[in-house]
Design an enzyme around this catalytic site. Structure first.
Site, PDB file in Angstrom:
ATOM      1  CG  ASN A 183     -11.567   4.656  -4.784  1.00  0.00           C
ATOM      2  OD1 ASN A 183     -12.292   5.647  -4.651  1.00  0.00           O
ATOM      3  ND2 ASN A 183     -11.797   3.508  -4.165  1.00  0.00           N
ATOM      4  CB  ALA A 249      -4.824  -6.374  -1.099  1.00  0.00           C
ATOM      5  CB  ALA A 250      -5.832  -3.101  -5.871  1.00  0.00           C
ATOM      6  N   GLY A 251      -5.632  -1.125  -3.540  1.00  0.00           N
ATOM      7  CA  GLY A 251      -5.395   0.245  -3.094  1.00  0.00           C
ATOM      8  C   GLY A 251      -4.407   0.307  -1.940  1.00  0.00           C
ATOM      9  CG  ASP A 252      -5.415  -1.064   1.920  1.00  0.00           C
ATOM     10  OD1 ASP A 252      -5.666   0.153   1.898  1.00  0.00           O
ATOM     11  OD2 ASP A 252      -6.173  -1.897   2.441  1.00  0.00           O
TER      12      ASP A 252
END
Ligand code: ADP
Length: 305
Positions: A183, A249-252
């Site tokens: 990110n 939880a966006a990145g995962d």
């Protein structure tokens, strides 16, 4: 052909408090939640929900009640636990989380069994028939590098989510990755430059390509993403417009979605769209593994735009 996720699994113990406790003060919580956590587990849940292929989750718990509870949570979420290892001499990983009334949080992680992998990592057999392997940095660096090498030797595409970013020794990890997905903060940590525009993020992605990976994807949250490849391809992807309420939880979900899409043979640009749709949908629900979207919901969002 399968996906293997190697990474951490924690029991998240979350207490809600009016104010963060000051040193020496005992205060009463206004709420308590326990749940499945750890970047490895969250990405394994995401890949399992989003992929058509089999997903293996290679992780370690302690020989304690928390380990049993974590295993039960994985089973309830449909995650295959055949590759879950119990480390007899260690406690299960836990994360102690305080959230105050302004939604600020403090998190203390006890790595436990997650940090007890031997330096040669998990068995090579965990990567038999593996098309895409997914790694993060909540496991020991030497074990993670060894696991990435075993994945590569098995012919897998190796994705590294360089989170949480380490202050030293990142080049040895970058050298073993085909794709990295930092990110903004992690991209700044890796490159020494915090990108403040799409062009700067692209420059950072291009520079990071020179340190090993074929493809660098810089996730930019509500601004979408940029990517650059060693072969000269690069681009920017706008985010899907959703009503975001919680970005945990966006990145995962993005990483699990990317692994799922690449395992199906999607081209990079299509895989990035699929992963972005999963990341966007994850922001519309609260929580970590609970917020990972289903395959159907992700396909619907893709078709509707
Ligand atoms: P991380 O959780 O690792 O910091 P990001 O917050 O950058 O990752 O999110 C990963 C991806 O999820 C983004 O690149 C984007 O595609 C999608 N995403 C994240 N936040 C939003 C949002 N508010 N609206 C739409 N998509 C989002």
């Amino acid at each position: 052909m399968s996906i293997t996720v190697f990474g951490s699994i924690n029991l998240d113990l979350t207490v809600s408090v009016e104010q963060m406790p000051e040193p020496g003060v005992t205060s009463h919580a206004t709420g308590f939640l326990k749940g499945l956590g750890g970047k490895g587990a969250n990405q394994a849940v995401a890949a399992t929900r989003l992929a058509k292929s089999k997903v293996r989750f290679v992780a370690a718990v302690g020989a304690d009640a928390f380990g049993d509870s974590l295993k039960a949570s994985l089973v309830a979420l449909g995650v295959d636990t055949d590759d879950l290892v119990t480390m007899a001499e260690h406690d299960s990983g836990i994360a102690l989380i305080h959230v105050d009334s302004t939604s600020q949080n403090t998190i203390t992680v006890v790595g436990g069994a997650n940090m007890a992998w031997p330096s040669d990592g998990p068995d090579a057999a965990c990567f038999d028939g593996c098309k895409v392997a997914l790694f993060q940095l909540e496991t020991p660096k030497d074990a993670t590098i060894a696991a990435m090498r075993k994945a590569r030797a098995a012919g897998a595409t190796v994705i590294l989510d360089p989170a949480p970013i380490a202050s030293t020794g990142m080049d040895a990890l970058l050298a073993e990755a085909d794709i990295i997905t930092p990110n903004e903060t992690e991209a700044a940590g890796l490159s020494g430059t915090k990108p403040t525009s799409f062009n700067e993020a692209l420059e950072v992605a291009r520079a990071l390509c020179q340190r090993g990976p074929q493809t660098v994807i810089v996730k930019l949250g509500s601004k979408g993403l940029v990517y650059a490849c060693k072969d000269g391809r690069s681009g920017q992807l706008e985010p899907f417009r959703v009503n975001a309420i919680d970005t945990v939880a966006a990145g995962d979900s993005f990483n699990g979605g990317l692994a799922a899409a690449l395992a199906e043979g999607m081209e990079l640009e299509a895989a990035l769209r699929f992963a972005s749709a999963a990341g966007a949908l994850a922001t519309t629900r609260k929580g970590a593994s609970e917020a990972v979207p289903s395959r159907d919901a992700t396909d619907r969002l893709l078709l509707s735009t």
